[in-house]
Design an enzyme around this catalytic site. Sequence first.
Site, mmCIF file in Angstrom:
data_model
loop_
_atom_site.group_PDB
_atom_site.id
_atom_site.type_symbol
_atom_site.label_atom_id
_atom_site.label_comp_id
_atom_site.label_asym_id
_atom_site.label_seq_id
_atom_site.Cartn_x
_atom_site.Cartn_y
_atom_site.Cartn_z
ATOM 1 C CG ASP A 1 0.422 2.135 3.142
ATOM 2 O OD1 ASP A 1 1.496 2.001 3.762
ATOM 3 O OD2 ASP A 1 -0.345 1.190 2.901
ATOM 4 C CB CYS B 1 2.213 6.188 -0.866
ATOM 5 S SG CYS B 1 2.685 7.862 -0.375
#
Length: 244
Positions: free
Chosen positions: A94, A194
């Site tokens: 991410d 993330c």
Amino acid sequence: MQNKNVQFVDLQLTPYQEAWDLQEQLMAHTAAVKLGNRNQAEDALKPTDNYLLFCEHPHVYTLGKSGDAAHLLMQESFLHTIGATFYKTNRGGDITYHGPGQLVGYPIFDLENFFTDIHLYLRMLEEAIMRTCADYGLNAGRIEGLTGVWINPEAADSRKICAFGVKASRWISMHGFAFNVQPDLSYFSHIVPCGIATKGVTSLSQELGREISLEEVKPKVLAHLQDLFQFHPQDVSRETLPKA
């Protein structure tokens, strides 16, 4: 024919796009060698090279291909107010932050020189960071279902000290890890690191209560990677790296 030599380059402070372009260049070169080896006799095969880049980046946020852009908690137009840039990348994972004081490692390995197992590859990268943390007396480990290396992973207040995001094509790896040594952690407040909203981030310096330099940490990480992958590091200059 496995080549266990790794050409190591410390790029120091390097813009994110420049480092990404260099990785793509090295990956393309390795892929071309592998393609040229197809249908060749055993004695005509050319070995593929492996590379390891260390660097720091100016303030930058990067989003993995499966990431959620909503995890950047500010408008892209306001990034300049904190001196940062933003990139959508082709790695896994991410959103994360890179900046001065963070050790970023980019292995461009032909994994056929080592082992063809992406999960094992990631575990090895994690293990190198965990061993480095252990060198400083810190309890670092993994959390089931979450990426990264965490301080006190069993505790409710576990916090991430190293993020990972990789890509592999034809068993050639790129991207890698971001180890918080002494970055400005306030930059993480502008993202959901993330994509994990329930956990915090930390750094080696914050955990130890004293400033730790990247120059102190780099040889430790390199030595642990060398031990885990059983490679032979060769210090080279950026100018000697092949063009695509």
